[in-house]
Design a protein around this motif. Structure first.
Motif, mmCIF file in Angstrom:
data_model
loop_
_atom_site.group_PDB
_atom_site.id
_atom_site.type_symbol
_atom_site.label_atom_id
_atom_site.label_comp_id
_atom_site.label_asym_id
_atom_site.label_seq_id
_atom_site.Cartn_x
_atom_site.Cartn_y
_atom_site.Cartn_z
ATOM 1 N N PRO A 18 19.820 14.358 14.612
ATOM 2 C CA PRO A 18 19.868 14.742 16.028
ATOM 3 C C PRO A 18 18.597 14.334 16.762
ATOM 4 O O PRO A 18 17.514 14.278 16.171
ATOM 5 C CB PRO A 18 20.000 16.274 15.977
ATOM 6 C CG PRO A 18 20.562 16.564 14.635
ATOM 7 C CD PRO A 18 20.019 15.509 13.710
ATOM 8 N N LYS A 19 18.724 14.053 18.040
ATOM 9 C CA LYS A 19 17.609 13.555 18.842
ATOM 10 C C LYS A 19 16.387 14.456 18.767
ATOM 11 O O LYS A 19 15.248 13.982 18.684
ATOM 12 C CB LYS A 19 18.060 13.425 20.314
ATOM 13 C CG LYS A 19 17.070 12.712 21.212
ATOM 14 C CD LYS A 19 17.010 11.227 20.907
ATOM 15 C CE LYS A 19 16.110 10.502 21.914
ATOM 16 N NZ LYS A 19 15.995 9.060 21.599
ATOM 17 N N GLU A 20 16.607 15.782 18.785
ATOM 18 C CA GLU A 20 15.469 16.710 18.810
ATOM 19 C C GLU A 20 14.683 16.729 17.509
ATOM 20 O O GLU A 20 13.566 17.255 17.452
ATOM 21 C CB GLU A 20 15.933 18.138 19.143
ATOM 22 C CG GLU A 20 16.779 18.819 18.073
ATOM 23 C CD GLU A 20 18.266 18.605 18.255
ATOM 24 O OE1 GLU A 20 19.051 19.437 17.758
ATOM 25 O OE2 GLU A 20 18.655 17.601 18.899
ATOM 26 N N LEU A 21 15.245 16.117 16.451
ATOM 27 C CA LEU A 21 14.559 16.082 15.160
ATOM 28 C C LEU A 21 14.031 14.693 14.814
ATOM 29 O O LEU A 21 13.562 14.469 13.696
ATOM 30 C CB LEU A 21 15.504 16.557 14.053
ATOM 31 C CG LEU A 21 16.011 17.998 14.144
ATOM 32 C CD1 LEU A 21 16.944 18.311 12.982
ATOM 33 C CD2 LEU A 21 14.864 18.984 14.181
ATOM 34 N N GLN A 22 14.077 13.776 15.757
ATOM 35 C CA GLN A 22 13.614 12.413 15.495
ATOM 36 C C GLN A 22 12.103 12.305 15.720
ATOM 37 O O GLN A 22 11.614 12.297 16.837
ATOM 38 C CB GLN A 22 14.378 11.429 16.372
ATOM 39 C CG GLN A 22 15.841 11.303 15.980
ATOM 40 C CD GLN A 22 16.590 10.247 16.749
ATOM 41 O OE1 GLN A 22 16.003 9.474 17.502
ATOM 42 N NE2 GLN A 22 17.909 10.190 16.574
ATOM 43 N N ALA A 23 11.388 12.257 14.624
ATOM 44 C CA ALA A 23 9.925 12.142 14.598
ATOM 45 C C ALA A 23 9.544 11.853 13.151
ATOM 46 O O ALA A 23 10.413 11.721 12.283
ATOM 47 C CB ALA A 23 9.277 13.444 15.082
ATOM 48 N N ASP A 24 8.247 11.708 12.876
ATOM 49 C CA ASP A 24 7.796 11.622 11.490
ATOM 50 C C ASP A 24 8.159 12.930 10.787
ATOM 51 O O ASP A 24 7.985 14.014 11.362
ATOM 52 C CB ASP A 24 6.281 11.431 11.426
ATOM 53 C CG ASP A 24 5.830 10.056 11.886
ATOM 54 O OD1 ASP A 24 6.637 9.109 11.822
ATOM 55 O OD2 ASP A 24 4.671 9.929 12.308
ATOM 56 N N PHE A 34 8.777 10.759 5.516
ATOM 57 C CA PHE A 34 9.778 9.916 6.179
ATOM 58 C C PHE A 34 9.265 9.556 7.573
ATOM 59 O O PHE A 34 9.270 10.402 8.470
ATOM 60 C CB PHE A 34 11.137 10.630 6.293
ATOM 61 C CG PHE A 34 11.824 10.880 4.987
ATOM 62 C CD1 PHE A 34 12.356 9.827 4.256
ATOM 63 C CD2 PHE A 34 11.939 12.165 4.482
ATOM 64 C CE1 PHE A 34 12.987 10.055 3.033
ATOM 65 C CE2 PHE A 34 12.568 12.404 3.269
ATOM 66 C CZ PHE A 34 13.088 11.351 2.542
ATOM 67 N N PRO A 35 8.797 8.325 7.789
ATOM 68 C CA PRO A 35 8.284 7.936 9.112
ATOM 69 C C PRO A 35 9.408 7.832 10.136
ATOM 70 O O PRO A 35 10.592 7.728 9.787
ATOM 71 C CB PRO A 35 7.644 6.567 8.851
ATOM 72 C CG PRO A 35 8.347 6.037 7.652
ATOM 73 C CD PRO A 35 8.693 7.227 6.799
ATOM 74 N N LEU A 36 9.026 7.858 11.399
ATOM 75 C CA LEU A 36 9.977 7.837 12.506
ATOM 76 C C LEU A 36 10.969 6.682 12.387
ATOM 77 O O LEU A 36 12.170 6.851 12.641
ATOM 78 C CB LEU A 36 9.217 7.742 13.839
ATOM 79 C CG LEU A 36 10.065 7.589 15.107
ATOM 80 C CD1 LEU A 36 10.991 8.778 15.302
ATOM 81 C CD2 LEU A 36 9.164 7.395 16.324
ATOM 82 N N GLU A 37 10.492 5.507 11.999
ATOM 83 C CA GLU A 37 11.378 4.336 11.941
ATOM 84 C C GLU A 37 12.487 4.492 10.898
ATOM 85 O O GLU A 37 13.546 3.880 11.012
ATOM 86 C CB GLU A 37 10.587 3.054 11.679
ATOM 87 C CG GLU A 37 9.749 3.047 10.417
ATOM 88 C CD GLU A 37 8.314 3.476 10.656
ATOM 89 O OE1 GLU A 37 7.435 3.016 9.897
ATOM 90 O OE2 GLU A 37 8.067 4.266 11.598
ATOM 91 N N ILE A 38 12.257 5.322 9.875
ATOM 92 C CA ILE A 38 13.303 5.625 8.894
ATOM 93 C C ILE A 38 14.228 6.719 9.412
ATOM 94 O O ILE A 38 15.454 6.626 9.310
ATOM 95 C CB ILE A 38 12.682 6.048 7.549
ATOM 96 C CG1 ILE A 38 11.873 4.881 6.941
ATOM 97 C CG2 ILE A 38 13.755 6.526 6.571
ATOM 98 C CD1 ILE A 38 12.689 3.652 6.622
ATOM 99 N N VAL A 39 13.643 7.745 10.007
ATOM 100 C CA VAL A 39 14.422 8.882 10.517
ATOM 101 C C VAL A 39 15.426 8.444 11.584
ATOM 102 O O VAL A 39 16.575 8.890 11.609
ATOM 103 C CB VAL A 39 13.482 9.978 11.073
ATOM 104 C CG1 VAL A 39 14.279 11.093 11.754
ATOM 105 C CG2 VAL A 39 12.620 10.557 9.958
ATOM 106 N N THR A 40 14.994 7.537 12.474
ATOM 107 C CA THR A 40 15.876 7.109 13.569
ATOM 108 C C THR A 40 17.045 6.254 13.081
ATOM 109 O O THR A 40 18.023 6.063 13.806
ATOM 110 C CB THR A 40 15.086 6.320 14.628
ATOM 111 O OG1 THR A 40 14.367 5.252 13.985
ATOM 112 C CG2 THR A 40 14.122 7.218 15.372
ATOM 113 N N GLN A 41 16.960 5.741 11.854
ATOM 114 C CA GLN A 41 18.066 4.964 11.291
ATOM 115 C C GLN A 41 19.108 5.841 10.594
ATOM 116 O O GLN A 41 20.148 5.346 10.170
ATOM 117 C CB GLN A 41 17.529 3.926 10.301
ATOM 118 C CG GLN A 41 16.685 2.841 10.931
ATOM 119 C CD GLN A 41 16.202 1.838 9.895
ATOM 120 O OE1 GLN A 41 16.998 1.137 9.275
ATOM 121 N NE2 GLN A 41 14.894 1.756 9.703
#
Length: 208
Positions: free
Chosen positions: A65-71, A54-61
């Motif tokens: 939680p902010k601390e887990l937003q990454a690839d 799951f790449p970052l651009e999918i996770v952020t959608q």
């Protein structure tokens, strides 16, 4: 952050579905990925040949939680198995770790339907890794160099793994040409080396 009962029911549904329709190795890992996509409300996207689950651009959608937003790299294991987790191709995973990635590990007890916990580990290049960074990449290239024998590649990996502290290692998955009974065909020689991580040597940033 808790796992809702309806999410657990969706995991059971996905596991039963892959059991009925797939013979592929890693099919339960795919069921766990679908469960996470439901749980965190990820949009649908094409994963085929992606360097990360799951790449970052999918996770952020999603509802993350902010601390887990990454690839995100996702793994699904029996809680009784060994603590070493195989991440995948050395160069691809090291590239993901430059800016930081989250390793999401789901643990089940016995049956994949029986989810016990999910742990999130932050993996990012640090000063300890810098000493080994180029060595790992060079070793991966050595293993894939077909002018070198598979045995030479295995020996090189063992030598390199003695240099680190055991948190991250490289595993030579290469195989010689062989006959596959399950596929009823001859398989050509394959060169592959994976980055592995010992979960006993790192702490999760979130556990649910």
């Amino acid at each position: 952050m808790k796992i809702a009962k309806k999410d657990l029911l969706s995991l059971k549904k996905y596991v039963r579905n892959v059991n009925a329709h797939s013979l592929q190795a890693g099919k339960h890992g795919k069921a766990f990925e679908m469960f996470l996509a439901d749980m965190f409300k990820f949009p649908k996207y094409e994963q085929h040949n992606a360097k990360i689950d799951f790449p970052l651009e999918i996770v952020t959608q999603g509802n993350v939680p902010k601390e887990l937003q990454a690839d995100w790299e996702v793994k699904f294991y029996n809680i009784k198995r060994k603590s070493s987790v195989m991440l995948g191709d050395v160069r691809r995973k090291l590239d993901c770790m430059k800016s930081g990635m989250i390793l999401v590990v789901g643990f089940y007890n016995g049956s994949p339907e029986n989810l016990v916990k999910i742990e999130f580990f932050k993996l990012k290049r640090n000063w300890k890794m810098l000493e080994m960074w180029q060595i790992w990449k060079d070793t991966a290239d050595f293993v894939k160099d077909r002018t070198k024998s598979i045995e030479q590649g295995r020996k090189r990996c063992k030598e390199v793994n003695r240099l680190g502290d055991g948190t991250i290692k490289i595993e030579n998955l290469s195989r010689t040409e062989r006959w596959s009974e399950s596929k009823q065909r001859r398989e050509t020689e394959a060169r592959q080396v994976s980055l592995t991580i010992n979960l006993k040597k790192i702490k999760p940033i979130v556990s649910i």
